[in-house]
Write an enzyme that holds these catalytic residues in place. Structure first.
Site, PDB file in Angstrom:
ATOM      1  N   ASP A  84      -1.699  -0.473   6.146  1.00  0.00           N
ATOM      2  CA  ASP A  84      -1.902   0.096   7.477  1.00  0.00           C
ATOM      3  C   ASP A  84      -3.329   0.542   7.770  1.00  0.00           C
ATOM      4  O   ASP A  84      -3.704   0.682   8.922  1.00  0.00           O
ATOM      5  CB  ASP A  84      -0.969   1.292   7.684  1.00  0.00           C
ATOM      6  CG  ASP A  84      -1.432   2.514   6.903  1.00  0.00           C
ATOM      7  OD1 ASP A  84      -1.809   2.346   5.729  1.00  0.00           O
ATOM      8  OD2 ASP A  84      -1.413   3.626   7.475  1.00  0.00           O
ATOM      9  N   ASP A 139       0.879  -1.169   0.000  1.00  0.00           N
ATOM     10  CA  ASP A 139       0.000   0.000   0.000  1.00  0.00           C
ATOM     11  C   ASP A 139       0.919   1.222   0.000  1.00  0.00           C
ATOM     12  O   ASP A 139       2.108   1.111   0.303  1.00  0.00           O
ATOM     13  CB  ASP A 139      -0.874  -0.029   1.253  1.00  0.00           C
ATOM     14  CG  ASP A 139      -1.648   1.258   1.438  1.00  0.00           C
ATOM     15  OD1 ASP A 139      -2.321   1.686   0.491  1.00  0.00           O
ATOM     16  OD2 ASP A 139      -1.546   1.851   2.530  1.00  0.00           O
ATOM     17  N   ASP A 198      -7.231  -1.463   4.073  1.00  0.00           N
ATOM     18  CA  ASP A 198      -6.271  -2.513   3.722  1.00  0.00           C
ATOM     19  C   ASP A 198      -6.603  -3.853   4.380  1.00  0.00           C
ATOM     20  O   ASP A 198      -5.997  -4.873   4.036  1.00  0.00           O
ATOM     21  CB  ASP A 198      -4.854  -2.105   4.139  1.00  0.00           C
ATOM     22  CG  ASP A 198      -4.332  -0.927   3.340  1.00  0.00           C
ATOM     23  OD1 ASP A 198      -4.676  -0.841   2.147  1.00  0.00           O
ATOM     24  OD2 ASP A 198      -3.602  -0.097   3.906  1.00  0.00           O
TER      25      ASP A 198
END
Length: 641
Positions: free
Chosen positions: A522, A328, A526
């Protein structure tokens, strides 16, 4: 532990006495029986208890049962004709070295638990609640979100929160593994479990006790301690079938050859019963049953020392096999904190500072990260009485009046809504377009910045031959391309919703054969993709509780540079476990073949030494395997191999 050490020392002395009487003075077997039997009883009673409990539980054929049968048989060989060599010291040696191996294992387990158990002691119990000017010491469970608490110098931070008054240094080594204190000032987030070093600070609580960082860590540790790896489970399944097969084989060796050679020869019976006893001792699966789980537990202990929490043993295996890492962007490779880069003006009616002042007033109550960056950049005073007619358009921006000037602030969508022509900028950063009295003024350039160790992380992973790295983000393709180029990530996918990330990850897993994919993230968005990956890695400090719960590995200091270290620890654990398995099986096979050769060829000199070789093949290998597992603790955070 102390009692075990004392009885091991006494049994060791009695074993030496038995060996001296047997091999130096060559006394009769009944003199030899006294010290060996006393030492045997002292050192083996708990093994007998474990074997009996196993029988009552239906787990008859375990390593305890094998040792009891083998050592009892060594004592009972005395019923054979008197020209044989008594095996009492050998029987005592099996139990003695087994207990030494168990003591080494306990030491290793305690060493690996030490860093984890230290976290358990960090669990806070009370907090200083501020009510007006009154300070009350209350239990942490009673504190609610948005309560204000005071943390004095030397005290542990009991709950997660945001600093609203004071500046200090925090010791976060117990959570993140970082030795250097962290400088804390107003508006900074702090984690429970860290220690206030210098000045008193006041914080506004952001998570209740059960959702706090320290409690999430403790829950992860408890789950990890209960987990079993695939290798560990395989070993226990192997032992379940292996032990009865060995017992049956030993019985056949004790019965069939004497019947085939000479039914009435006591010496032949003695030779083959001795061979059967040796087979039983050789075949004890202690080295496998002890050393494999110990290797995994040691890896978890070492990882936690550096602020890496591995939730279970299965994730260690998955992490060691990882060949693709998907990242990410925001909060993972970047700081997740926007900063104002510049104000680009296309009109001379207002100066840049005036635009910043007006926008700050309208954005003052917004919780959006971009609004925070604007408020942080503005250094003047705020008078909210000058703001009127404030209206928010979700996902677009807002409008309002500042001193009778009508402002429209937001993205391209809100500009289209009010039919305002703008100069569009297709570049990496986020832009907040500003119009005053429906006339385009310019835009505010706001950008997220790459973390300091992100570049180092990508380079280290490349050196570890993990060359396939992918970036998945909900940001624009311009931002994704810019971050990817800076870091050297060759593949990226942008403008993704949470469900798009899951779909993209599943496509990666399906289209590239024999891959093991790790995902690093995080945020709340996600969580689905963290759960879908072979191994999910979450940022534990600023990451959401949902992401931490969904992940398999948690990085407590949010530094991506801990990812290569986690992979190195996992690879070392798997390599050590495989070494122990190969060592145990190969040693046992070699000694087993020698034992059968000695029995078949009736090599007397070799046969007399086989029981000692059997002792080494069993408990000697256990000790070597435990010592090999202990090497994991020597890992450093900069290790390469």
């Amino acid at each position: 532990m102390k009692f075990n050490l004392i009885r091991i020392i006494i049994a060791g002395v009695l074993l030496v006495a038995g060996l001296v009487l047997d091999y130096v003075f060559e006394v009769e077997w009944y003199y030899l029986l006294i010290p060996c039997l006393l030492g045997y009883i002292l050192i083996s009673y708990d093994v007998y208890m474990a074997a009996i409990k196993g029988i009552f539980k239906g787990q008859i054929f375990d390593e305890h049962f094998l040792m009891v049968i083998a050592t009892l048989a060594a004592f009972l060989i005395v019923i054979f004709p008197p020209d044989h060599h008594a095996e009492f010291p050998e029987a005592l040696a099996v139990m003695f070295f087994y207990q030494v191996g168990e003591m080494c294992q306990d030491y290793a387990m305690n060493k690996s638990k030490r860093s984890i158990e230290h976290l358990m002691k960090l669990k806070p119990h009370v907090a200083n609640l501020l009510t007006g000017t009154t300070i009350t010491s209350v239990r942490v469970e009673t504190i609610k979100v948005d309560d204000i608490i005071l943390i004095k110098p030397g005290e542990e931070v009991p709950l997660d929160g945001i600093v609203i008054e004071g500046e200090t240094n925090l010791d976060t080594v117990n959570l993140t593994g970082e030795v250097l204190p962290r400088v804390i000032k107003i508006k900074d987030s702090i984690m429970s479990g860290s220690v206030n070093l210098n000045n008193p600070i006041k914080i506004k609580v952001t998570n209740i006790f059960n959702d706090s960082t320290i409690m999430r860590i403790l829950q992860v540790v408890q789950k990890a301690a209960e987990s079993k790896s695939h290798s560990e489970t395989l070993i226990h399944r192997f032992a379940k079938w292996y032990t009865p097969i060995v017992v049956i084989m030993a019985c056949l060796v004790a019965i069939i050859p004497p019947l085939a050679i000479n039914l009435h020869s006591g010496n032949v019976w003695f030779t083959w019963v001795g061979t059967a006893v040796t087979i039983l001792i050789i075949s004890c699966p202690c080295a496998l049953v002890i050393s494999v789980p110990l290797s995994f537990f040691a890896g978890m202990g070492v990882a936690s020392k550096y602020g890496i929490l591995m939730k279970n043993a299965q994730c260690i295996e998955a992490l060691a096999q990882t060949d693709i890492i998907v990242f990410d962007k925001t909060g993972t490779l970047t700081q997740g904190k926007f900063k104002l880069n510049e104000i680009k003006m296309y009109s001379s009616k207002f100066e840049a500072n005036e635009i910043l002042k007006m926008v700050t007033h309208l954005e003052y109550h917004s919780n959006h990260p971009i609004a925070y960056s604007i408020k942080e950049a503005y250094k003047g005073e705020v008078d909210l009485k000058r703001v009127t007619q404030l209206e928010t358009f979700h996902g677009e921006g807002l409008t309002g009046c500042y001193d009778k000037q009508y402002l429209i602030i937001g993205n391209e969508k809100i500009m289209k809504r009010f039919n305002i022509d703008i100069t569009t900028c297709h570049c990496a950063h986020t832009h907040l377009y500003v119009a005053v009295n429906k006339e385009f003024m310019g835009f505010i350039d706001v950008g997220d910045h790459i973390k300091e160790d992100a570049m180092q992380t990508i380079q280290t992973l490349n050196s570890m031959h993990i060359e396939h790295m992918i970036l998945l983000t909900g940001d624009s393709k311009y931002t994704a391309a810019d971050i990817s180029n800076q870091l050297g990530i060759k593949e990226f996918h942008a403008d993704l919703l949470p469900e798009d990330k899951v779909r993209k990850l599943n496509n990666i897993i399906k289209t590239i054969d024999n891959t093991h994919v790790a995902f690093v993230g995080d945020g709340v968005n996600d969580a689905p993709v963290l759960a879908s990956a072979n191994v999910g890695i979450a940022m534990g400090s600023n990451g959401s509780a949902v992401a931490v719960e969904a992940a398999d590995v948690v990085l407590m200091n949010d530094k991506p540079s801990k990812i290569p270290l986690a992979i190195k620890v996992a690879k070392r654990v798997i390599r050590t476990a495989h070494q122990n398995i190969v060592l145990a099986i190969c040693t046992k096979l070699i000694v087993l073949i020698l034992t059968l050769v000695a029995g078949i060829w009736a090599i007397a000199t070799l046969g007399e030494q086989m029981l000692w070789l059997a002792v080494f093949a069993d408990v000697g290998v256990v000790m070597l395997a435990v010592l090999n597992a202990l090497r994991i603790f020597r890992m450093k955070d900069n290790i390469v191999n």
